[in-house]
Design a protein around this motif. Structure first.
Motif, PDB file in Angstrom:
ATOM      1  N   SER A  57       0.824  -1.220  -0.185  1.00 10.50           N
ATOM      2  CA  SER A  57       0.014  -0.197   0.196  1.00 10.50           C
ATOM      3  C   SER A  57       0.771   1.141  -0.092  1.00 10.50           C
ATOM      4  CB  SER A  57      -0.916  -0.097   1.272  1.00 10.50           C
ATOM      5  OG  SER A  57      -1.810  -1.187   1.287  1.00 10.50           O
ATOM      6  N   ARG A  58       1.946   1.071   0.660  1.00  9.97           N
ATOM      7  CA  ARG A  58       2.899   2.287   0.829  1.00  9.97           C
ATOM      8  C   ARG A  58       3.444   2.780  -0.657  1.00  9.97           C
ATOM      9  NH1 ARG A  58       6.244   0.293   4.039  1.00  9.97           N
ATOM     10  NH2 ARG A  58       5.105   1.078   5.950  1.00  9.97           N
ATOM     11  N   TRP A  59       3.919   1.572  -1.183  1.00  8.74           N
ATOM     12  CA  TRP A  59       4.477   1.731  -2.774  1.00  8.74           C
ATOM     13  C   TRP A  59       3.409   2.208  -3.582  1.00  8.74           C
ATOM     14  CZ3 TRP A  59       9.258   2.290  -3.400  1.00  8.74           C
ATOM     15  CH2 TRP A  59      10.045   1.705  -2.599  1.00  8.74           C
ATOM     16  N   TYR A  60       2.250   1.998  -3.472  1.00 11.04           N
ATOM     17  CA  TYR A  60       0.862   2.149  -4.300  1.00 11.04           C
ATOM     18  C   TYR A  60       0.682   3.612  -4.187  1.00 11.04           C
ATOM     19  CZ  TYR A  60      -3.624   2.034  -6.300  1.00 11.04           C
ATOM     20  OH  TYR A  60      -4.944   2.274  -7.011  1.00 11.04           O
ATOM     21  N   LYS A  61       0.764   3.853  -2.911  1.00 11.82           N
ATOM     22  CA  LYS A  61       0.475   5.345  -2.440  1.00 11.82           C
ATOM     23  C   LYS A  61       1.506   6.344  -2.961  1.00 11.82           C
ATOM     24  CE  LYS A  61      -0.729   8.591   1.310  1.00 11.82           C
ATOM     25  NZ  LYS A  61      -0.471   8.678   2.872  1.00 11.82           N
ATOM     26  N   GLY A  62       2.711   5.767  -3.204  1.00 17.68           N
ATOM     27  CA  GLY A  62       3.690   6.500  -3.594  1.00 17.68           C
ATOM     28  C   GLY A  62       4.625   7.418  -2.732  1.00 17.68           C
ATOM     29  N   GLU A  63       4.137   7.443  -1.292  1.00 18.07           N
ATOM     30  CA  GLU A  63       4.682   8.122  -0.090  1.00 18.07           C
ATOM     31  C   GLU A  63       4.424   7.305   1.094  1.00 18.07           C
ATOM     32  OE1 GLU A  63       2.691  11.867  -0.866  1.00 18.07           O
ATOM     33  OE2 GLU A  63       1.135  11.196   0.610  1.00 18.07           O
ATOM     34  N   ARG A  64       5.159   7.830   2.095  1.00 20.21           N
ATOM     35  CA  ARG A  64       4.869   7.191   3.497  1.00 20.21           C
ATOM     36  C   ARG A  64       3.557   7.273   3.897  1.00 20.21           C
ATOM     37  NH1 ARG A  64       8.415   9.116   8.374  1.00 20.21           N
ATOM     38  NH2 ARG A  64       7.718   7.129   8.989  1.00 20.21           N
ATOM     39  N   LEU A  65       3.069   6.178   4.616  1.00 17.94           N
ATOM     40  CA  LEU A  65       1.753   6.195   5.146  1.00 17.94           C
ATOM     41  C   LEU A  65       1.682   6.916   6.393  1.00 17.94           C
ATOM     42  CD1 LEU A  65       1.360   2.365   4.999  1.00 17.94           C
ATOM     43  CD2 LEU A  65       0.275   3.927   3.531  1.00 17.94           C
ATOM     44  N   ALA A  66       0.606   7.580   6.576  1.00 16.07           N
ATOM     45  CA  ALA A  66       0.578   8.250   7.759  1.00 16.07           C
ATOM     46  C   ALA A  66       0.624   7.232   9.266  1.00 16.07           C
ATOM     47  CB  ALA A  66      -0.959   9.037   8.013  1.00 16.07           C
ATOM     48  N   LEU A  67       0.246   5.995   9.002  1.00 15.58           N
ATOM     49  CA  LEU A  67       0.625   5.026   9.874  1.00 15.58           C
ATOM     50  C   LEU A  67       2.104   4.864  10.638  1.00 15.58           C
ATOM     51  CD1 LEU A  67      -1.981   2.392   8.827  1.00 15.58           C
ATOM     52  CD2 LEU A  67      -2.290   3.461  10.994  1.00 15.58           C
ATOM     53  N   ASP A  68       3.028   5.097   9.403  1.00 17.56           N
ATOM     54  CA  ASP A  68       4.239   4.879   9.691  1.00 17.56           C
ATOM     55  C   ASP A  68       4.869   5.606  10.738  1.00 17.56           C
ATOM     56  OD1 ASP A  68       4.411   3.211   7.587  1.00 17.56           O
ATOM     57  OD2 ASP A  68       5.230   4.704   6.127  1.00 17.56           O
ATOM     58  N   ALA A  69       4.348   6.799  11.112  1.00 19.94           N
ATOM     59  CA  ALA A  69       4.819   7.799  12.388  1.00 19.94           C
ATOM     60  C   ALA A  69       4.439   7.257  13.735  1.00 19.94           C
ATOM     61  CB  ALA A  69       4.541   9.184  12.006  1.00 19.94           C
ATOM     62  N   LEU A  70       3.449   6.444  13.484  1.00 14.80           N
ATOM     63  CA  LEU A  70       2.567   5.960  14.843  1.00 14.80           C
ATOM     64  C   LEU A  70       3.260   4.703  15.327  1.00 14.80           C
ATOM     65  CD1 LEU A  70      -0.935   6.956  13.985  1.00 14.80           C
ATOM     66  CD2 LEU A  70       0.783   8.289  14.816  1.00 14.80           C
ATOM     67  N   ALA A  71       4.248   4.032  14.442  1.00 15.61           N
ATOM     68  CA  ALA A  71       4.643   2.572  14.669  1.00 15.61           C
ATOM     69  C   ALA A  71       5.282   2.638  16.359  1.00 15.61           C
ATOM     70  CB  ALA A  71       5.326   2.165  13.447  1.00 15.61           C
ATOM     71  N   SER A  72       4.661   1.646  16.983  1.00 13.22           N
ATOM     72  CA  SER A  72       5.395   1.668  18.424  1.00 13.22           C
ATOM     73  C   SER A  72       5.766   0.302  18.944  1.00 13.22           C
ATOM     74  CB  SER A  72       4.405   2.542  19.335  1.00 13.22           C
ATOM     75  OG  SER A  72       3.099   1.718  19.183  1.00 13.22           O
ATOM     76  N   GLY A  73       5.392  -0.664  18.157  1.00  8.04           N
ATOM     77  CA  GLY A  73       5.734  -1.889  18.518  1.00  8.04           C
ATOM     78  C   GLY A  73       5.170  -3.073  17.535  1.00  8.04           C
ATOM     79  N   ALA A  74       4.873  -4.090  18.044  1.00  4.36           N
ATOM     80  CA  ALA A  74       4.219  -5.294  17.561  1.00  4.36           C
ATOM     81  C   ALA A  74       3.348  -6.094  18.486  1.00  4.36           C
ATOM     82  CB  ALA A  74       5.282  -6.278  16.891  1.00  4.36           C
ATOM     83  N   VAL A  75       2.223  -6.663  18.016  1.00  5.92           N
ATOM     84  CA  VAL A  75       1.247  -7.380  18.659  1.00  5.92           C
ATOM     85  C   VAL A  75       1.365  -8.934  18.393  1.00  5.92           C
ATOM     86  CG1 VAL A  75      -1.030  -7.717  19.307  1.00  5.92           C
ATOM     87  CG2 VAL A  75      -0.150  -5.535  18.947  1.00  5.92           C
ATOM     88  N   ARG A  76       1.207  -9.758  19.424  1.00  8.59           N
ATOM     89  CA  ARG A  76       1.034 -11.141  19.092  1.00  8.59           C
ATOM     90  C   ARG A  76      -0.468 -11.779  18.997  1.00  8.59           C
ATOM     91  NH1 ARG A  76       4.820 -14.637  22.875  1.00  8.59           N
ATOM     92  NH2 ARG A  76       4.627 -16.254  21.326  1.00  8.59           N
ATOM     93  N   THR A  77      -0.774 -12.389  17.839  1.00  5.68           N
ATOM     94  CA  THR A  77      -2.286 -12.557  17.773  1.00  5.68           C
ATOM     95  C   THR A  77      -2.877 -13.856  17.915  1.00  5.68           C
ATOM     96  OG1 THR A  77      -1.709 -13.097  15.300  1.00  5.68           O
ATOM     97  CG2 THR A  77      -2.035 -10.783  15.943  1.00  5.68           C
ATOM     98  N   TYR A  78      -1.901 -14.697  18.506  1.00  3.17           N
ATOM     99  CA  TYR A  78      -2.689 -16.306  18.715  1.00  3.17           C
ATOM    100  C   TYR A  78      -3.778 -16.145  19.585  1.00  3.17           C
ATOM    101  CZ  TYR A  78       0.112 -16.316  23.101  1.00  3.17           C
ATOM    102  OH  TYR A  78       0.709 -15.981  24.335  1.00  3.17           O
TER     103      TYR A  78
END
Length: 544
Positions: A57-78
């Motif tokens: 989606s980022r490549w498709y948009k052609g620029e950074r996603l607004a979400l990128d500035a909010l990345a703060s970690g990861a979540v385990r989903t099991y």
């Protein structure tokens, strides 16, 4: 339920997962401020979105996603029973702080096989459990749910209802109507009405009438939504789900996800006690199940726009915590397939993205125009980005026994994309957050409920001791004779009698009848197929 034991185990899980609960304030909060504002929480979920979908989606948009500035970690989903989770237990985990089983919505698991997940007592299996929306409501906060699917779908259901199967739309819809939320926006009108639709109500109840009687402004299009002045809005914009964002060209009557998010925040933020809002971008998961990259990208970018609305409010407000995350992965999508096994070092970005930009509609949207005899298949294929078909390609589409599969495989080949499955996947997902108390690090999905409830000042453990008591045990302990009346399978009723007191409590509603007089309760009552559950308040009302 052994609450104290569970808390100890949960603490161990958090330590194991690297959970961090930060106390930082957003940059626009002045240290000298003395006015304490109410806390708000906006929980945002992009259903079934893997990390490669975001990359694409980022490549498709052609620029950074607004979400990128909010990345703060990861979540385990099991889930409690599998490394790969369904949406129902995934949302239940984030809403309640408890991992659960496949198809279960807002109830404890009956099967626990995953490491580090505490076992459940036999008596408590499938027991309803309190969620953070219910906790916010107990604090007097305004509450709301938003989705692009039916509002009764698994994720919004887990934040607003309790049932042992996510397909119990009738029960979910009824609980949502009687839950007392302030803003409900999405699809799913079919489950509010009796009729011939496959999701229509079998109990004959007209819940739209109930909604109107409860004082909601019931709206069915974007214009009515955006112009509404009410503090209570129920938006039903489709009988089923809303269309994919990219397919809204000719369907402008439906609001976008960002429209609904903006309006929900506008309405809920009027409450002086603060608010809780859950927003789901639902259909990215459906596109992923079809291996449809156009639908996946469309919904990711629509979700991003909704997050921007939430963060814009949070920056101005300074007392709003925004958390955005996928509930699980889906499709195993990858940029690069066997065709690029040796060419990947020099395959340019355009070779992946240009074929996707040819598409004007999602797979679902394009196929809506298909003639029964496929005489317009070339036009339909072009709408999906499959332009300049060779004779062989055109013939393969005309003869395909599974046209959906053929079309997505053809587009994936052109865009050098690979898929491992048509189902969910078990990888960790990116955690995005903004605001005071934002979570960081690699955490469990159940930790999200802890972060949100702690920030709002909600004790889910205390709520669980108040909201969902075994009705038989509760009333028999005070000398009542009880029964669960199944004479009408679509309207199961708990009954209790003692001397001159006759109590009736219907499932899925927040009402109690005492000697024929109706009383409104704070919480809905739930029947899970084996037990009937009511709040402590139900007994208090009966004993007055």
């Amino acid at each position: 339920m052994k609450t104290k034991v569970f808390i100890v185990v949960l603490a161990g899980i958090m330590a194991f997962s690297g959970f961090v609960f930060t106390k930082e304030e957003p940059e626009n909060v002045e240290a000298k401020a003395v006015v304490v504002k109410p806390t708000n929480v906006i929980m945002m979920i992009m259903d079934g979105t893997s990390i490669d979908t975001l990359t694409l989606s980022r490549w498709y948009k052609g620029e950074r996603l607004a979400l990128d500035a909010l990345a703060s970690g990861a979540v385990r989903t099991y889930s409690a029973e599998s490394a790969i989770s369904d949406s129902a237990p995934a949302a239940t985990a984030m809403a309640t702080g408890y991992k659960s089983n496949d198809k279960y919505v807002g109830v404890l698991p009956s099967i626990v096989t995953s490491p580090n997940v505490p076992k459940v007592d036999e008596h408590d299996k499938m027991k309803p459990i309190a969620n953070i929306l219910e906790g916010a409501k107990r604090l007097g906060k305004a509450t709301g749910i938003v989705a692009t699917s039916e509002i009764q779908h698994a994720t919004p259901a887990a934040f607003s209802s309790h049932t042992i199967h996510r397909e119990n739309y009738s029960d979910i819809a009824e609980q949502q109507v009687y839950q007392g939320m302030d803003v409900i926006l999405g699809g799913g009108k079919a489950s509010l009405l009796p009729g011939e639709h496959n999701r229509a109500r079998k109990d004959g109840e007209n819940l739209v009438k109930v909604i109107n009687d409860k004082g909601y402004d019931f709206v069915e299009n974007k214009e009515a939504l955006m112009s509404s002045k009410s503090n209570k809005i129920w938006g039903a914009f489709a009988y089923d789900s809303l269309p994919y964002h990219i397919d809204r060209v000719e369907k402008t009557k439906e609001p976008t996800l960002s429209d609904m998010t903006k309006k929900a925040i506008q309405v809920l933020s009027r409450d002086r006690d603060g608010f809780f809002l859950m927003v789901e971008g639902s259909k990215g998961d459906w596109a992923a199940h079809n291996n449809d990259p156009i639908g996946m990208i469309s919904e990711t970018l629509a979700f991003e726009a909704a997050v921007q609305e939430a963060v814009a409010f949070a920056k101005k407000d300074a007392h709003t915590l925004v958390v955005a995350v996928a509930d699980h992965g889906n499709s195993g999508i990858r940029m690069g397939n066997r065709d690029t096994s040796t060419s990947y070092p020099f395959t340019p970005v355009a070779d992946y993205i240009a074929p996707l930009r040819e598409a004007k509609r999602s797979l679902e949207g394009a196929l809506q125009d298909l003639n029964e005899n496929r005489s317009n298949i070339e036009f339909v294929a072009a709408q999906y980005g499959l332009t300049n078909l060779t004779v062989a390609e055109l013939n393969s589409l005309k003869k395909a026994t599974n046209l959906k599969k053929q079309m997505v495989q053809m587009l994936a080949q052109r865009a050098h994309l690979g898929f491992t499955t048509n189902g969910h996947t078990g990888e960790d997902v990116i955690l995005y957050s903004y605001g005071p108390g934002r979570p960081t690090g690699t955490i469990e999905n159940i930790d999200i409920a802890r972060v949100l409830s702690q920030y709002m000042g909600v004790s889910l453990d205390e709520l669980n001791e108040e909201m969902f008591m075994d009705a038989n045990a509760l009333f028999r302990g005070r000398g009542y004779v009880t029964e669960v009346d199944h004479s009408n399978p679509h309207n199961i009723v708990f009954k209790a009698t003692k001397e001159n007191i006759n109590i009736e409590i219907p499932q899925n509603k927040n009402v109690l009848s005492k000697n024929g007089q109706l009383h409104v309760l704070k919480d809905v009552s739930v029947y899970n197929g084996k037990g009937f559950y009511v709040s402590n308040e139900a007994l208090e009302v009966a004993e007055k």
